[in-house]
Design an enzyme around this catalytic site. Sequence first.
Site: not given
Ligand code: S3P
Length: 428
Positions: A19, A24, A119, A165, A311, A338, A342, A384
Amino acid sequence: MIIRPANSISGSLTLPGDKSISHRYAIIASIAEGPSIIHNYSTGADCHSTLNAVRALGIPVAEDGTTVTIQGKGLDGYSASTGDIDAGNSGSLIRMISGVLAAQPFTSRIIGDESLSGRPMQRIMSPLAEMGARIEARENQFPPLTIHGTALHPIDYTLPVASAQVKTCVLFGGLFANGATVVREPVRSRDHTEIALREFGADIAVSQRVITLQGRPSLVGRELLVPADLSSAAFFLVAALLVPGSDLVLRGVGLNPTRSALLDFLLSAGAYLKVLNLEQVNGEMIGDIHVRSAPIRGGVIEKDVTAALIDEIPVLAVLGGASEEGLTIRDAQELRVKETDRIATVVENLRRMGVQAEEFPDGMRIPGRQRFRAATFDSFGDHRIAMAFAVAALAADGESRIEGAEAAAVSFPSFYELLDGVRSADAA
Ligand code: S3P
């Protein structure tokens, strides 16, 4: 969804595409010059939201099974969306594409579902504001986001939270700024963005936890393969460890070292795991994982390790209840923001199956050697959580029920079908 206990989990599987990497590749391909062909693109709803987002911005996207072709038009190729951009359930999409939208000569509005609308977005709004963007949000922190794009300037930014992210959002903004954008991380987060940008031709240097990106690169469309998703594999790994007599091979799984803390933890806790056929594809490590059921000691997950396997914590919490010494998870306050809180949703579902768990503000403690009673679980709309408790149900003493099981489709629509394919005849 009804899940019966399993006798064993055995066979060989190829899981859908990662994912994080799919999001990206799609976003970068949309601002690269010329076509990109992405094989094994994630089948999850979240990554489809990303394809629809770039379509809304005027970029042609064709889908043929899990192969996606994106006709990028370069850094200045987007046109304003006629309506809202819908990020659905995806925190990755809204946070990452905001970096690109902040640099456009038009205004965009991004909305999300109920979970996403609660969020936190301040974490991207603040660096983008430093780069010159003007963003409005509900209560100044939640989606919908209205992004008034502008010419961005580069910044030197220290991330206050470990978040790939947010790092990606700043780097995506930096692509459009003249000069060098620098991002400093408190702990190393997944580096798929850095690897992908380099693959598409960006000038990006990484030294320890400091990333330096030169703005206005010429990104060129490419053909790429997305590895199978290690975070999806986690459910099968834990299922195989948990159910006695299991023997499973997962093929072509992404094993990027910034993602594979899960494997290190499982190995340190006594798991039988072997990685075979390791190779590098498009800068990402890929390999097969062979797992057999084994007694798991348990242990403590804390500090940098927590961030690196955030995750996977819901399914690891399930494993913790069956482990010999139990599992303690700390420094996991990010779990509270999240798709659901969670910590709360895991503890609630553990208790429903008679498994004791103690909740902390930043984690939980699950004592070991507990019996899993059949139960009615709730996904609370979180993919999840649905999958973690489907795995728990395999080791329960009778038939369990998952309410809201369809949430799994956010990342993994074929989850239940693939699980059914590797489970043996049910226990009596
Ligand atoms: C992700 C970063 C993580 C992860 C999310 C996917 C990503 O989140 O929990 O499922 O693809 O960059 P955070 O950037 O909030 O830590």
